[in-house]
Design a protein around this motif. Structure first.
Motif, PDB file in Angstrom:
ATOM      1  N   ILE A 218       0.948  -1.085   0.183  1.00  0.00           N
ATOM      2  CA  ILE A 218      -0.026  -0.184   0.136  1.00  0.00           C
ATOM      3  C   ILE A 218       0.950   1.360   0.038  1.00  0.00           C
ATOM      4  CG2 ILE A 218      -2.087  -1.102   1.121  1.00  0.00           C
ATOM      5  CD1 ILE A 218      -1.141   0.043   3.941  1.00  0.00           C
ATOM      6  N   SER A 219       2.154   0.981   0.182  1.00  0.00           N
ATOM      7  CA  SER A 219       3.161   2.278   0.022  1.00  0.00           C
ATOM      8  C   SER A 219       4.503   1.467  -0.437  1.00  0.00           C
ATOM      9  CB  SER A 219       3.223   3.040   1.098  1.00  0.00           C
ATOM     10  OG  SER A 219       3.908   2.475   2.396  1.00  0.00           O
ATOM     11  N   TRP A 220       5.405   2.274  -0.388  1.00  0.00           N
ATOM     12  CA  TRP A 220       6.699   1.743  -0.766  1.00  0.00           C
ATOM     13  C   TRP A 220       7.459   1.172   0.718  1.00  0.00           C
ATOM     14  CZ3 TRP A 220       7.465   0.362  -5.198  1.00  0.00           C
ATOM     15  CH2 TRP A 220       6.945   1.145  -6.487  1.00  0.00           C
ATOM     16  N   SER A 221       6.744   1.287   1.761  1.00  0.00           N
ATOM     17  CA  SER A 221       7.302   0.993   3.199  1.00  0.00           C
ATOM     18  C   SER A 221       6.135   0.107   3.931  1.00  0.00           C
ATOM     19  CB  SER A 221       7.754   2.124   4.049  1.00  0.00           C
ATOM     20  OG  SER A 221       6.710   3.298   4.134  1.00  0.00           O
ATOM     21  N   GLU A 222       5.022  -0.180   3.203  1.00  0.00           N
ATOM     22  CA  GLU A 222       3.926  -0.909   4.259  1.00  0.00           C
ATOM     23  C   GLU A 222       3.215  -1.828   3.168  1.00  0.00           C
ATOM     24  OE1 GLU A 222       1.288   0.675   7.710  1.00  0.00           O
ATOM     25  OE2 GLU A 222       1.277   1.971   5.871  1.00  0.00           O
ATOM     26  N   MET A 223       2.849  -3.072   3.941  1.00  0.00           N
ATOM     27  CA  MET A 223       2.033  -3.946   3.139  1.00  0.00           C
ATOM     28  C   MET A 223       0.825  -4.139   3.819  1.00  0.00           C
ATOM     29  SD  MET A 223       4.837  -6.314   1.563  1.00  0.00           S
ATOM     30  CE  MET A 223       3.956  -7.058   0.113  1.00  0.00           C
TER      31      MET A 223
END
Length: 221
Positions: A174-179
């Motif tokens: 959902i971002s480049w640092s979170e799933m």
């Protein structure tokens, strides 16, 4: 995906292959757990009818490529085994699109996880045991370990399961640092890879994944 499309795809240990029921039974190179069949080794998926039961026997045939070894600069697929405050340990399963004849030990030091903020990086917020990652091979400094780096946008986590999520359900970026798990909606931090086709085996990782999902949610580089 149809059964015909599934046949021939590349598998890694722990990958869920099919339900385990009267129509599908576990064969060589696989195991059954809680109603599903999983790969027990790296190789190619094969399905054939069992002569006695008439059920489809799900097997994984090892795709041996003994001449391929991880070399400095290669992009490899690895599975994370241990994460601590200083480093990440993993086993290397593929070099580019080629499945290795046997896994090799890889180590990812804290300072090689990202290009920036090296001193403030928490490895546990980037990777967890069981994650499948893409990494680049660094020059070897130890005999028994391949040193790896994920300090590029194209490198990092490509497959991960959240703690407490249903078995076999992978999170989506959902971002480049979170799933996030699409079933439980649990969110977890990760160093997400921007997957590009030439780095991976397209049978192993569908190419319509991380980048398109992220851009659909409004996350740009």
């Amino acid at each position: 995906m149809s059964k015909d499309e599934e046949i021939g795809k590349i598998c890694i240990p722990g990958m869920r292959l099919s339900p385990s029921n009267n129509d599908n039974i576990s064969g060589p190179g696989t195991y059954e757990l809680k109603g599903y069949i999983y790969a027990s080794l790296a190789g190619v998926l094969k399905m054939e009818q069992d002569a006695k039961t008439k059920a489809t026997k799900v097997t994984v045939v090892s795709s041996r490529t003994p001449s391929v070894l991880p070399m400095t600069g290669d992009i490899v697929t690895a599975k994370v085994t241990v994460v601590n405050s200083r480093q990440v340990q993993c086993i290397i399963l593929c070099v580019g699109p080629f499945v290795l004849a046997r896994p090799y030990k890889g180590i990812l030091k804290k300072e090689d996880i990202k290009f920036t903020d090296k001193d403030r990086i928490d490895p546990y917020k980037c990777f967890r045991p069981g994650d499948v990652i893409l990494a680049r091979v660094l020059p070897m400094t130890e005999i028994h370990w391949y040193h790896l780096s994920t300090a590029e946008n194209e490198l990092g986590v490509v497959i991960a399961t959240a703690e407490g999520s249903p078995q076999g359900v992978s999170m989506v970026p959902i971002s480049w640092s979170e799933m996030q798990c699409p079933k439980s909606l649990i969110k977890e931090p990760r160093k997400v890879a921007r997957v590009i086709p030439e780095n991976i085996n397209e049978s192993l990782f569908p190419i319509d994944n991380n980048k398109e999902k992220l851009e659909k949610n409004g996350f740009q580089e």
